[in-house]
Design a protein around this motif. Structure first.
Motif, mmCIF file in Angstrom:
data_model
loop_
_atom_site.group_PDB
_atom_site.id
_atom_site.type_symbol
_atom_site.label_atom_id
_atom_site.label_comp_id
_atom_site.label_asym_id
_atom_site.label_seq_id
_atom_site.Cartn_x
_atom_site.Cartn_y
_atom_site.Cartn_z
ATOM 1 N N VAL A 172 -6.628 35.612 55.494
ATOM 2 C CA VAL A 172 -5.181 35.410 55.542
ATOM 3 C C VAL A 172 -4.745 34.479 54.414
ATOM 4 N N THR A 173 -5.540 33.467 54.145
ATOM 5 C CA THR A 173 -5.221 32.499 53.097
ATOM 6 C C THR A 173 -5.538 33.037 51.708
ATOM 7 N N MET A 174 -6.652 33.751 51.582
ATOM 8 C CA MET A 174 -7.145 34.143 50.266
ATOM 9 C C MET A 174 -6.345 35.268 49.625
ATOM 10 N N GLU A 175 -6.013 36.303 50.377
ATOM 11 C CA GLU A 175 -5.432 37.516 49.778
ATOM 12 C C GLU A 175 -4.158 37.230 48.973
ATOM 13 N N PRO A 176 -3.191 36.458 49.509
ATOM 14 C CA PRO A 176 -1.970 36.228 48.722
ATOM 15 C C PRO A 176 -2.204 35.398 47.461
ATOM 16 N N PHE A 177 -3.296 34.614 47.399
ATOM 17 C CA PHE A 177 -3.572 33.847 46.190
ATOM 18 C C PHE A 177 -3.801 34.764 44.997
ATOM 19 N N ARG A 178 -4.459 35.902 45.213
ATOM 20 C CA ARG A 178 -4.686 36.855 44.131
ATOM 21 C C ARG A 178 -3.356 37.402 43.615
ATOM 22 N N ALA A 179 -2.481 37.770 44.554
ATOM 23 C CA ALA A 179 -1.186 38.324 44.161
ATOM 24 C C ALA A 179 -0.304 37.279 43.498
ATOM 25 N N LEU A 180 -0.436 36.006 43.893
ATOM 26 C CA LEU A 180 0.401 34.949 43.324
ATOM 27 C C LEU A 180 0.182 34.813 41.826
ATOM 28 N N VAL A 181 -1.062 34.957 41.368
ATOM 29 C CA VAL A 181 -1.344 34.866 39.928
ATOM 30 C C VAL A 181 -0.577 35.932 39.165
ATOM 31 N N SER A 182 -0.581 37.147 39.683
ATOM 32 C CA SER A 182 0.160 38.223 39.027
ATOM 33 C C SER A 182 1.667 38.001 39.117
ATOM 34 N N ASP A 183 2.137 37.475 40.251
ATOM 35 C CA ASP A 183 3.566 37.201 40.418
ATOM 36 C C ASP A 183 4.072 36.187 39.400
ATOM 37 N N ASN A 184 3.311 35.130 39.184
ATOM 38 C CA ASN A 184 3.802 33.979 38.419
ATOM 39 C C ASN A 184 3.450 33.975 36.945
ATOM 40 N N LEU A 185 2.429 34.762 36.556
ATOM 41 C CA LEU A 185 1.973 34.707 35.170
ATOM 42 C C LEU A 185 2.298 35.985 34.411
ATOM 43 N N PRO A 186 2.651 35.867 33.123
ATOM 44 C CA PRO A 186 2.784 37.058 32.286
ATOM 45 C C PRO A 186 1.418 37.697 32.081
ATOM 46 N N THR A 187 1.423 38.952 31.677
ATOM 47 C CA THR A 187 0.176 39.713 31.567
ATOM 48 C C THR A 187 -0.870 38.997 30.730
ATOM 49 N N LYS A 188 -0.462 38.401 29.598
ATOM 50 C CA LYS A 188 -1.437 37.798 28.686
ATOM 51 C C LYS A 188 -2.081 36.531 29.245
ATOM 52 N N GLN A 189 -1.495 35.937 30.307
ATOM 53 C CA GLN A 189 -2.073 34.727 30.884
ATOM 54 C C GLN A 189 -2.878 35.001 32.158
ATOM 55 N N ARG A 190 -2.920 36.247 32.599
ATOM 56 C CA ARG A 190 -3.550 36.508 33.900
ATOM 57 C C ARG A 190 -5.053 36.310 33.875
ATOM 58 N N ALA A 191 -5.708 36.699 32.790
ATOM 59 C CA ALA A 191 -7.153 36.452 32.714
ATOM 60 C C ALA A 191 -7.436 34.958 32.818
ATOM 61 N N THR A 192 -6.571 34.133 32.204
ATOM 62 C CA THR A 192 -6.713 32.685 32.310
ATOM 63 C C THR A 192 -6.483 32.210 33.734
ATOM 64 N N GLY A 193 -5.470 32.780 34.403
ATOM 65 C CA GLY A 193 -5.184 32.399 35.782
ATOM 66 C C GLY A 193 -6.327 32.717 36.718
ATOM 67 N N TYR A 194 -6.873 33.930 36.605
ATOM 68 C CA TYR A 194 -7.992 34.295 37.472
ATOM 69 C C TYR A 194 -9.250 33.519 37.098
ATOM 70 N N ALA A 195 -9.418 33.202 35.818
ATOM 71 C CA ALA A 195 -10.555 32.374 35.413
ATOM 72 C C ALA A 195 -10.413 30.960 35.980
ATOM 73 N N MET A 196 -9.177 30.459 36.067
ATOM 74 C CA MET A 196 -8.954 29.148 36.674
ATOM 75 C C MET A 196 -9.345 29.175 38.146
ATOM 76 N N GLN A 197 -9.018 30.266 38.838
ATOM 77 C CA GLN A 197 -9.467 30.404 40.223
ATOM 78 C C GLN A 197 -10.989 30.392 40.284
ATOM 79 N N SER A 198 -11.626 31.096 39.356
ATOM 80 C CA SER A 198 -13.090 31.109 39.326
ATOM 81 C C SER A 198 -13.650 29.709 39.084
#
Length: 495
Positions: free
Chosen positions: A120-146
């Protein structure tokens, strides 16, 4: 007019992803200690996969539902944050209760509850990165999660060892009782999870649905597919139901392993779900969450279908590693399967250190991944990382000195960091923004299905082909990561 989504600063991305530190703290405690808890409460090695089925099955059910709801939620806390908040509270309670389970079946039930809450907690975190970041920053956002996943897992995986060696808390207990070192680790993890998720909830803002509609980087993504494309649910329902029932009859008539009941039940259930969706389609009752999620499974973008195979082989390996590393290292490297022996518990503690090590290397890899992606692209970078992980796992069978097992964790760490970031970066540019949450949830199917399959067949394979030696589960995992590396090179997506 330029309506591209604005870049976020380093600290804005940091705050947005910080909650994942807490989520993974709980997840790492679960992965590193639940098999130990099960064995301590009386589970046999060949029972562990079926007991672990709770974790992937809850994700299969919970994540698409939460994704669908979060896509349609907007209130005082925004779109995704309400799910962070309530899921974190439930997970915290589960972490306090789990190590106090008095019996095996209570522990198995608590795993269901704990994993559902984490999802319940984890799933929306993935979508939040896409919601808040432009396409070119998403790899950075998901890498920050990693990065946060790696850092938190280092501490969480090593906590029982740290409790024993730093704070003189016992790591052994009478037969059938959970050691105090494990209990206190879960209590500490519960607090960390709650604080970290609350940090993200109260420091991060979300764009409203109206604002998201105005951004060009969302408009340019894949268009929202409507239900005008009719899926023949009855045909698929018939195929899967008949296949599931046929496997069930074969298992019953030949008295095959009980784990195969899970495979039969899964196929039959998927068939029945399609029959229900077909009935709703005929009655023109398609404006509901159940139908929308089932329909989206069948009309997903082509790149997502190709990524499904990457995820399938990747997570088959991870599930094998999580449930078999403790029994593999304690039996193969420490020579003991007696859960009350010092050798077994020393080996189990060392597995915690190994898990901490690969997560530590994953944190370092997360810092390197954006640079590697810029030079090699998403696909080649991911393939290389998966091969490194495969080489690391395969080396377990050749290394006799357990102290040397730290070094293969470098490859495993790079694979883990890559799995947690690059497939999501590829996916986010391939699906429509209005359905980002539900597609992130559906994407979880391809994490869950290989885990269910592993729970169904891994024990059987080990018993019939490898003399029930768990070390070979890690070798099979290495082969599966090689297949994932090949599969990712075939993915077609917008770079």
């Amino acid at each position: 007019m330029n309506n591209n989504k604005p870049n976020l600063s380093f600290w804005q991305i940091w705050n947005m992803c910080f909650g994942f530190l807490g989520i993974q703290f709980g997840f790492a405690l679960q992965n590193g200690n639940v098999s130990r808890i099960f064995q301590t409460l009386g589970a046999n090695i060949d029972d562990i996969p079926i007991l672990w089925v709770a974790a992937p099955l809850t994700g299969l059910i919970v994540q698409p539902i939460i994704g669908y709801w979060s896509d349609k939620t907007w209130g005082k806390l925004g779109r995704r944050r309400p799910f962070f908040l309530y899921g974190a509270i439930l997970t915290t309670l589960a972490l306090f209760i789990m190590p106090n389970s008095p019996t095996l079946w209570i522990a198995a039930g608590m795993l269901w509850i704990m994993d559902a809450s984490i999802n319940v907690t984890m799933e929306p975190f993935r979508a939040l990165v896409s919601d808040n970041l432009p396409t070119k920053q998403r790899a950075t956002g998901y890498a920050m999660q990693s990065f946060f996943i790696g850092v938190s897992s280092v501490v969480a995986s090593a906590l029982p060892w740290m409790m024993t060696n730093w704070f003189d808390i016992s790591n052994i207990a009478p037969a059938g009782q959970i050691p105090e070192s494990v209990k206190f680790s879960f209590y500490f993890g519960a607090v960390v999870l709650l604080v970290a998720v609350f940090w993200t909830v109260f420091t991060t803002k979300e764009y409203s649905p109206e604002q998201l509609e105005q951004f060009n980087d969302h408009v340019e993504q894949a268009p929202v597919t409507t239900t005008s494309k009719q899926v023949n649910f009855n045909k698929g329902g018939a195929i899967f139901t008949v296949l599931g029932l046929a496997i069930l009859l074969i298992v019953l008539s030949l008295s095959l392993e009980k784990e195969l009941y899970l495979l039969a039940a899964g196929l039959t259930s998927f068939g029945i779900i399609q029959f229900i969706a077909g009935q709703l389609q005929r009655q023109n009752k398609t404006d509901n969450g159940f139908y929308q999620v089932v329909n989206d499974v069948f009309i997903m973008p082509e790149a997502m279908k190709q990524l499904a195979w990457v995820q399938f082989f990747s997570w088959f390996t991870l599930f094998a590693m999580w449930i078999y590393t403790t029994s593999a290292v304690t039996s193969f490297h420490y020579g003991s399967s007696d859960t009350s022996s010092a050798a077994y518990n020393d080996g189990a503690d060392w597995v915690g250190i190994l898990f901490a090590a690969y997560n530590g290397f994953a944190a370092l890899a997360a810092l390197c991944i954006p640079i590697i992606v810029k030079r090699l692209g998403l696909k080649l970078a991911h393939a290389i990382n998966l091969v490194l992980g495969a080489l690391g796992l395969a080396s377990f069978i050749f290394i006799k000195d357990p102290s040397l097992l730290i070094w293969p964790m470098i490859g495993v760490g790079f694979a883990w960091a890559s799995i947690l970031s690059l497939p999501y970066a590829m996916l986010s540019s391939s699906v429509p923004s209005k359905k980002m949450g539900v597609y992130m949830g559906i994407f979880n199917f391809f994490i869950v299905i290989p885990q269910l399959l592993a729970a169904s067949v891994l024990g059987l394979i080990l018993r019939h082909f490898f003399e029930n030696q768990p070390i070979y589960a890690l070798v099979l995992g290495a082969v599966s990561w090689i297949l994932a590396a090949v599969a990712v090179l075939r993915v077609k997506h917008t770079q």
